[in-house]
Motif scaffolding. Structure first.
Motif, PDB file in Angstrom:
ATOM      1  N   GLU A   5      33.256  -7.314 -53.077  1.00 47.04           N
ATOM      2  CA  GLU A   5      33.372  -6.874 -51.691  1.00 47.04           C
ATOM      3  C   GLU A   5      32.174  -7.337 -50.870  1.00 47.04           C
ATOM      4  O   GLU A   5      32.327  -7.805 -49.734  1.00 47.04           O
ATOM      5  CB  GLU A   5      33.495  -5.352 -51.660  1.00 47.04           C
ATOM      6  N   LEU A   9      32.474  -9.966 -47.725  1.00 47.58           N
ATOM      7  CA  LEU A   9      31.990  -9.603 -46.391  1.00 47.58           C
ATOM      8  C   LEU A   9      30.877 -10.548 -45.933  1.00 47.58           C
ATOM      9  O   LEU A   9      30.830 -10.950 -44.768  1.00 47.58           O
ATOM     10  CB  LEU A   9      31.488  -8.158 -46.383  1.00 47.58           C
ATOM     11  N   TYR A  10      29.979 -10.891 -46.857  1.00 49.04           N
ATOM     12  CA  TYR A  10      28.882 -11.806 -46.522  1.00 49.04           C
ATOM     13  C   TYR A  10      29.451 -13.162 -46.079  1.00 49.04           C
ATOM     14  O   TYR A  10      28.980 -13.753 -45.114  1.00 49.04           O
ATOM     15  CB  TYR A  10      27.930 -11.980 -47.717  1.00 49.04           C
ATOM     16  N   THR A  12      32.109 -13.752 -44.555  1.00 53.79           N
ATOM     17  CA  THR A  12      32.703 -13.668 -43.219  1.00 53.79           C
ATOM     18  C   THR A  12      31.649 -13.442 -42.136  1.00 53.79           C
ATOM     19  O   THR A  12      31.988 -13.233 -40.983  1.00 53.79           O
ATOM     20  CB  THR A  12      33.755 -12.536 -43.144  1.00 53.79           C
ATOM     21  N   GLY A  13      30.362 -13.435 -42.533  1.00 53.33           N
ATOM     22  CA  GLY A  13      29.283 -13.301 -41.563  1.00 53.33           C
ATOM     23  C   GLY A  13      28.642 -11.929 -41.509  1.00 53.33           C
ATOM     24  O   GLY A  13      27.685 -11.715 -40.774  1.00 53.33           O
ATOM     25  N   HIS A  14      29.155 -10.981 -42.270  1.00 51.46           N
ATOM     26  CA  HIS A  14      28.570  -9.637 -42.305  1.00 51.46           C
ATOM     27  C   HIS A  14      27.228  -9.703 -43.027  1.00 51.46           C
ATOM     28  O   HIS A  14      27.135 -10.278 -44.100  1.00 51.46           O
ATOM     29  CB  HIS A  14      29.531  -8.681 -43.041  1.00 51.46           C
ATOM     30  N   ARG A  15      26.181  -9.115 -42.437  1.00 52.55           N
ATOM     31  CA  ARG A  15      24.852  -9.161 -43.046  1.00 52.55           C
ATOM     32  C   ARG A  15      24.243  -7.774 -43.264  1.00 52.55           C
ATOM     33  O   ARG A  15      23.258  -7.645 -43.946  1.00 52.55           O
ATOM     34  CB  ARG A  15      23.872  -9.992 -42.195  1.00 52.55           C
ATOM     35  N   ASP A  16      24.805  -6.756 -42.641  1.00 48.57           N
ATOM     36  CA  ASP A  16      24.201  -5.429 -42.721  1.00 48.57           C
ATOM     37  C   ASP A  16      24.851  -4.584 -43.810  1.00 48.57           C
ATOM     38  O   ASP A  16      25.980  -4.113 -43.667  1.00 48.57           O
ATOM     39  CB  ASP A  16      24.313  -4.712 -41.374  1.00 48.57           C
ATOM     40  N   PHE A  17      24.100  -4.423 -44.903  1.00 47.95           N
ATOM     41  CA  PHE A  17      24.537  -3.588 -46.024  1.00 47.95           C
ATOM     42  C   PHE A  17      23.484  -2.506 -46.270  1.00 47.95           C
ATOM     43  O   PHE A  17      23.253  -2.102 -47.398  1.00 47.95           O
ATOM     44  CB  PHE A  17      24.731  -4.442 -47.286  1.00 47.95           C
ATOM     45  N   VAL A  35      20.139 -11.180 -45.640  1.00 43.27           N
ATOM     46  CA  VAL A  35      20.914  -9.946 -45.756  1.00 43.27           C
ATOM     47  C   VAL A  35      20.058  -8.716 -45.476  1.00 43.27           C
ATOM     48  O   VAL A  35      18.858  -8.720 -45.721  1.00 43.27           O
ATOM     49  CB  VAL A  35      21.579  -9.852 -47.159  1.00 43.27           C
ATOM     50  N   ASN A  36      20.680  -7.672 -44.909  1.00 43.32           N
ATOM     51  CA  ASN A  36      19.984  -6.422 -44.632  1.00 43.32           C
ATOM     52  C   ASN A  36      20.403  -5.398 -45.685  1.00 43.32           C
ATOM     53  O   ASN A  36      21.533  -4.917 -45.673  1.00 43.32           O
ATOM     54  CB  ASN A  36      20.339  -5.914 -43.228  1.00 43.32           C
TER      55      ASN A  36
END
Length: 184
Positions: A5, A9-10, A12-17, A35-36
């Motif tokens: 997961e 998400l990463y 697709t450009g998602h960086r805030d975890f 990444v955060n």
């Protein structure tokens, strides 16, 4: 949340975890640049060879995590818990580890050039052969740490605790010792 997961998400450009729980997750050789993971729980995770360049891991729980040969260049790990973590051979050049708990960590052969380790807890850490040249170790606790063969050239150890530390064959040219005296 699991490894697949995160990677999906990463991609697709998602960086805030931030504050995510990834206890014992396996992300070997993953590319997670920038990444955060602030406050994330990565206890016992397998992150061997992961690329966390410019990642934000402030206050993350990384105790007992395997980060051997990880790329963590310019990563922010302020006040992170890396107690007992394996960072052997990791690249932590210019990383900010100020106030981090690295007690009992394995840092043998790691690259910590110009890293900020001020006020870090490195008690009992294995730093054999590590490159700490130009590192900021002001007020850090290196009690009982093994610095055999480490390069501490131009490092700043002002106010650091070094009781019981092994510094045999360590490179100390230009090192500012705990008492402020610069080693010739």
């Amino acid at each position: 949340m699991d490894a697949q997961e995160i990677l999906k998400l990463y991609a697709t450009g998602h960086r805030d975890f931030s504050h995510v729980s990834l206890v014992q997750v396996c992300l070997t050789n993953a590319k997670l640049v920038g990444v955060n993971l602030v406050g994330a729980e990565l206890i016992g995770a397998d992150l061997r060879g992961v690329d966390l360049t410019e990642a934000h891991l402030n206050q993350a729980k990384l105790n007992q995590t395997n980060l051997a040969h990880a790329a963590m260049i310019q990563a922010c790990l302020t006040h992170a818990d890396l107690n007992g973590a394996d960072l052997s051979g990791a690249n932590l050049t210019h990383a900010d580890l100020s106030g981090a708990d690295l007690s009992g960590a394995k840092l043998g052969g790691s690259d910590l050039r110009k890293a900020d380790l001020s006020k870090a807890d490195l008690t009992g850490a294995d730093l054999r052969g590590a490159d700490l040249s130009g590192a900021n170790l002001q007020e850090s606790d290196l009690s009982d740490a093994d610095l055999t063969g480490a390069d501490l050239g131009d490092a700043d150890l002002t106010g650091a605790a070094i009781e019981g530390a092994k510094i045999d064959k360590a490179g100390l040219r230009g090192t500012r010792m705990p008492d402020g005296v610069v080693h010739a």
